[in-house]
Design an enzyme around this catalytic site. Structure first.
Site, PDB file in Angstrom:
ATOM      1  CB  CYS A  50      -0.894  -0.001   1.236  1.00 18.23           C
ATOM      2  SG  CYS A  50      -1.723   1.578   1.520  1.00 18.23           S
TER       3      CYS A  50
ATOM      4  CG  ASN B 257     -13.883  10.087  -3.864  1.00 20.81           C
ATOM      5  OD1 ASN B 257     -14.929  10.715  -3.750  1.00 20.81           O
ATOM      6  ND2 ASN B 257     -12.917  10.449  -4.706  1.00 20.81           N
TER       7      ASN B 257
ATOM      8  CD  GLN C  90      -8.384  12.542  -3.721  1.00 15.44           C
ATOM      9  OE1 GLN C  90      -7.834  13.315  -4.497  1.00 15.44           O
ATOM     10  NE2 GLN C  90      -9.113  11.512  -4.135  1.00 15.44           N
TER      11      GLN C  90
ATOM     12  CB  CYS D 217       0.974   1.307   4.806  1.00 12.47           C
ATOM     13  SG  CYS D 217      -0.585   0.416   5.019  1.00 12.47           S
TER      14      CYS D 217
ATOM     15  CE1 TYR E 163     -36.675  13.095 -16.851  1.00 14.47           C
ATOM     16  CE2 TYR E 163     -35.754  13.064 -14.637  1.00 14.47           C
ATOM     17  CZ  TYR E 163     -36.622  13.597 -15.557  1.00 14.47           C
ATOM     18  OH  TYR E 163     -37.441  14.631 -15.193  1.00 14.47           O
ATOM     19  CD  GLU E 164     -31.566   9.289 -13.008  1.00 15.88           C
ATOM     20  OE1 GLU E 164     -31.495   9.022 -14.224  1.00 15.88           O
ATOM     21  OE2 GLU E 164     -32.163   8.583 -12.188  1.00 15.88           O
TER      22      GLU E 164
ATOM     23  CG  HIS F 138     -23.309  22.684   4.405  1.00 18.19           C
ATOM     24  ND1 HIS F 138     -23.155  24.029   4.097  1.00 18.19           N
ATOM     25  CD2 HIS F 138     -23.357  22.045   3.209  1.00 18.19           C
ATOM     26  CE1 HIS F 138     -23.119  24.180   2.783  1.00 18.19           C
ATOM     27  NE2 HIS F 138     -23.228  22.990   2.220  1.00 18.19           N
TER      28      HIS F 138
ATOM     29  CG  HIS G  69      -4.071  -1.217   4.595  1.00 20.58           C
ATOM     30  ND1 HIS G  69      -3.780  -0.305   3.601  1.00 20.58           N
ATOM     31  CD2 HIS G  69      -4.652  -2.282   3.964  1.00 20.58           C
ATOM     32  CE1 HIS G  69      -4.153  -0.796   2.427  1.00 20.58           C
ATOM     33  NE2 HIS G  69      -4.687  -1.989   2.615  1.00 20.58           N
TER      34      HIS G  69
ATOM     35  CB  SER H 136      -7.113   5.069  -6.553  1.00 19.51           C
ATOM     36  OG  SER H 136      -6.671   6.139  -5.755  1.00 19.51           O
TER      37      SER H 136
ATOM     38  CG  HIS I 175      -7.035   8.028   1.015  1.00 18.61           C
ATOM     39  ND1 HIS I 175      -7.492   6.766   0.689  1.00 18.61           N
ATOM     40  CD2 HIS I 175      -7.051   8.729  -0.140  1.00 18.61           C
ATOM     41  CE1 HIS I 175      -7.752   6.699  -0.610  1.00 18.61           C
ATOM     42  NE2 HIS I 175      -7.512   7.883  -1.149  1.00 18.61           N
TER      43      HIS I 175
ATOM     44  CG  HIS J 257      -4.207   3.450   4.157  1.00 20.32           C
ATOM     45  ND1 HIS J 257      -3.259   2.636   4.728  1.00 20.32           N
ATOM     46  CD2 HIS J 257      -4.346   4.505   4.989  1.00 20.32           C
ATOM     47  CE1 HIS J 257      -2.827   3.187   5.856  1.00 20.32           C
ATOM     48  NE2 HIS J 257      -3.472   4.321   6.026  1.00 20.32           N
TER      49      HIS J 257
HETATM   50  O1  G1P Z   1     -35.809   2.403 -15.774  1.00 24.69           O
HETATM   51  P1  G1P Z   1     -34.579   1.539 -15.613  1.00 24.69           P
HETATM   52  O2  G1P Z   1     -33.898   1.214 -16.915  1.00 24.69           O
HETATM   53  O3  G1P Z   1     -34.847   0.323 -14.805  1.00 24.69           O
HETATM   54  O4  G1P Z   1     -33.580   2.428 -14.731  1.00 24.69           O
HETATM   55  C1  G1P Z   1     -32.442   3.089 -15.202  1.00 24.69           C
HETATM   56  O5  G1P Z   1     -32.750   4.325 -15.846  1.00 24.69           O
HETATM   57  C2  G1P Z   1     -33.357   5.325 -15.043  1.00 24.69           C
HETATM   58  C3  G1P Z   1     -33.483   6.593 -15.876  1.00 24.69           C
HETATM   59  O6  G1P Z   1     -32.245   7.065 -16.347  1.00 24.69           O
HETATM   60  C4  G1P Z   1     -32.575   5.600 -13.756  1.00 24.69           C
HETATM   61  O7  G1P Z   1     -33.351   6.433 -12.921  1.00 24.69           O
HETATM   62  C5  G1P Z   1     -32.250   4.304 -13.024  1.00 24.69           C
HETATM   63  O8  G1P Z   1     -31.414   4.588 -11.922  1.00 24.69           O
HETATM   64  C6  G1P Z   1     -31.558   3.338 -13.991  1.00 24.69           C
HETATM   65  O9  G1P Z   1     -31.234   2.126 -13.352  1.00 24.69           O
HETATM   66  O1  G1P Z   2      -7.593  10.958  -6.928  1.00 27.26           O
HETATM   67  P1  G1P Z   2      -8.156   9.565  -6.950  1.00 27.26           P
HETATM   68  O2  G1P Z   2      -8.626   9.048  -5.622  1.00 27.26           O
HETATM   69  O3  G1P Z   2      -7.278   8.591  -7.657  1.00 27.26           O
HETATM   70  O4  G1P Z   2      -9.465   9.689  -7.891  1.00 27.26           O
HETATM   71  C1  G1P Z   2     -10.797   9.697  -7.465  1.00 27.26           C
HETATM   72  O5  G1P Z   2     -11.202  10.961  -6.952  1.00 27.26           O
HETATM   73  C2  G1P Z   2     -11.181  12.050  -7.875  1.00 27.26           C
HETATM   74  C3  G1P Z   2     -11.763  13.264  -7.199  1.00 27.26           C
HETATM   75  O6  G1P Z   2     -13.078  13.064  -6.744  1.00 27.26           O
HETATM   76  C4  G1P Z   2     -11.946  11.726  -9.160  1.00 27.26           C
HETATM   77  O7  G1P Z   2     -11.693  12.756 -10.122  1.00 27.26           O
HETATM   78  C5  G1P Z   2     -11.518  10.390  -9.755  1.00 27.26           C
HETATM   79  O8  G1P Z   2     -12.350  10.084 -10.866  1.00 27.26           O
HETATM   80  C6  G1P Z   2     -11.640   9.316  -8.677  1.00 27.26           C
HETATM   81  O9  G1P Z   2     -11.253   8.061  -9.181  1.00 27.26           O
END
Ligand code: G1P
Ligand code: G1P
Lengths: 350, 350
Positions: free
Chosen positions: A52, A155, A170, A55, A318-319, A298, A115, A163, A168, A166
């Site tokens: 790691c 993350n 950022q 570590c 959709y999202e 917050h 770790h 990645s 951590h 351990h």
């Molecule tokens: O309706 P589905 O194909 O089951 O669901 C998928 O598409 C939707 C619309 O983008 C999302 O909200 C869901 O999270 C995704 O799993």
């Molecule tokens: O820097 P890391 O941990 O390798 O990378 C992670 O965090 C970053 C910041 O949220 C993202 O941009 C990367 O896609 C993610 O894999």
């Protein structure tokens, strides 16, 4: 029925911090799932892993050796997304291709030499150490004239792109204020100008009255599922006192923050009896030298899991093209989190 | 060097359609990866799967039987995120808890009776059938007084949350205009008011001059990696003629759209020699009865893969708390896509 029932019927909710909408489909939580299942993460890790790069005592890429740290440890990210030395410059082609050079710093914060731990398995005292290093980093980086915003985040779990397992987090600190904190600045300022109180002070008062979205509270902090939560078990941690950043917290408040972090993350782990993945981060006032009195400290927690350790919520289709959507309501999510035990499942097993 | 070099140095780019920023870190594409690897999807599917609820003749949840369709097939989603019967209503607690009832329709569109195909493996004539059904659905739903916006999209691949591998897309149509199309409305209108031309007409002219971000073009459509692309291999498909929606396209233009869809998705599959996952969707003018002459028909493709079939880009931490970030530049991504063969890898193998 001819009455709109938000517990059963599709509706939109408004996020007053970001000025964005969310589609809620409560009736949809029963749909069957034939799609991708996540492989549950391998749980057993050694306290020390010789391979790691986080570590204590180990070598990182490029040959730098980590010290034998015993608490937290901060270093400049070996693959920083931001560079301090970028010269000022910009591109502007007829107002449609626009770019600006961006300088900044990216750092990694190891939360513990162990770790095999994560925040919910650490002692409150050790979490307090993490709060202290966040505070010191915010102050140190924020004081620099070339840094106007400091984003501290974690993350957790490979599902969230971490990645390395351990424990951590950022810090990405930069010259400009990124979009989300810039929007929060706008909306908090507008509210402050109109009411003379911070948006989150008034919002917290409503939540303490209604009680339906509360998850955990202590003397100085409240954790709740916000009315406009996008992710299934998203939470918002709010300081009871209206402060703008970590540096203003008293010693008692910092201890209470460590306690709230521990209690929230224990409940997260207990939800599906697994190391619960999330991205989390503090939102504090920009460090551009302005007072930003409307800002209210917050922390957001954005966890991807929906129904079990292996079924996630996808922010896709959709999202990505319209706006976020959720199935389970914030009220149902809050109740589930609130009712979970306050002792970590690993510690309560015989 | 004392000159800002966007091919090597960190910078921000502006998305003029959405009014949002993006952090670009070109120097970071070389970082090593120890994180999550995706399991490549199992490729071999039968032409007909008796357990698939989208195959012709099969039963769906609730016992409805699919017809023995031979082209496309549209039905109301059995687990619709939007309900048509929701009564009007709203919540407003001191301006901070705000919700509105939302009504609408969610449909599923099967692209082909063949369980084993996807758009890039379909004949152009069959893809033209998909364009026709999109057009008919946009017109039919858009004409309803209770529908003011129609979102047509596809989630391709389990990595993008598709709950079934049978080739299909979705339509979510609703009373209000969601956030992203609402923002695009605002920004396109502002541009139109100032210049008397559509934003995408002028943007396309710049891209045709610069050529560095082009992926594919035919007589009526251009596919490019936008200057502000968030996802590693994100693309934007733009009609050369300034039209507001699919219903205005001529027969020739619809054929050209089918061709562009085929050529783009073939290149996507060829990139990592796999069925390439993405979410894609059309953006068309709202169907609220206004002319929206500033609107310019286009389609977004948001694919999650970064470096190979197993390494994805995570939109987490910084991206969720600050703003999106990318490593590989749009120019490098466009060049890679542009140089790929126009014949699907499965068909060019002996
Ligand atoms: O309706 P589905 O194909 O089951 O669901 C998928 O598409 C939707 C619309 O983008 C999302 O909200 C869901 O999270 C995704 O799993
Ligand atoms: O820097 P890391 O941990 O390798 O990378 C992670 O965090 C970053 C910041 O949220 C993202 O941009 C990367 O896609 C993610 O894999």
């Amino acid at each position: 029925s001819s009455h709109f029932d938000p517990t059963e019927q599709s509706h939109r909710r408004y996020n007053p911090l970001l000025g964005q909408w969310l589609l809620v489909s409560p009736h949809r939580s029963k749909r069957p799932w034939q799609g991708q299942q996540e492989a549950p993460e391998v749980e057993k890790r050694p306290a020390y892993d010789p391979t790691c790069y986080l570590c204590p005592g180990n070598s990182r890429v490029g040959g730098v050796q980590n010290p034998n740290y015993t608490g937290t440890f901060v270093f400049d990210n070996d693959f920083a997304a931001l560079q301090a030395t970028v010269p000022v410059g910009s591109v502007n082609v007829r107002g449609l291709l626009r770019a600006e050079a961006e300088s900044g710093v990216a750092r990694v914060i190891c939360f513990s030499p162990r770790h095999d731990l994560t925040l919910p398995e650490m002692e409150v005292g050790a979490i307090r150490g993490v709060v202290d290093v966040w505070t010191a980093q915010y102050q140190e980086l924020g004081a620099r004239p070339d840094i106007n915003y400091v984003q501290i985040f974690e993350n957790k779990g490979s599902m969230m792109g971490a990645s390395n397992p351990h424990p951590h987090g950022q810090i990405w600190a930069q010259r400009t204020v990124p979009d989300d904190p810039a929007r929060e600045t706008t909306h908090q300022l507008a509210y402050w100008s109109e009411h003379g109180r911070s948006l989150l002070t008034d919002y917290l008062a409503i939540e303490l009255e209604e009680q339906t979205r509360l998850v955990y509270q202590n003397e100085h902090f409240v954790v709740l599922v916000p009315y406009w939560a996008v992710w299934p078990f998203e939470t918002l941690l709010i300081s009871r006192r209206h402060v703008q950043d970590l540096a203003q917290l008293t010693d008692d408040e910092k201890n209470a923050l460590a306690d709230a972090l521990q209690q929230l993350t224990i409940r997260y782990d207990n939800l599906f009896q697994m190391s619960f993945p999330y991205s989390a981060g503090l939102h504090q006032r920009p460090t551009d030298g302005q007072a930003h009195e409307s800002w209210h400290l917050h922390m957001h927690f954005y966890p991807p899991l929906l129904r079990s350790a292996t079924v996630r919520k996808f922010m896709v289709g959709y999202e990505l093209l319209a706006n976020p959507q959720r199935d389970i309501t914030p009220e149902v999510a809050a109740q589930r989190l609130r009712e979970l035990p306050s002792v970590h499942y690993k510690k309560s097993q015989p």
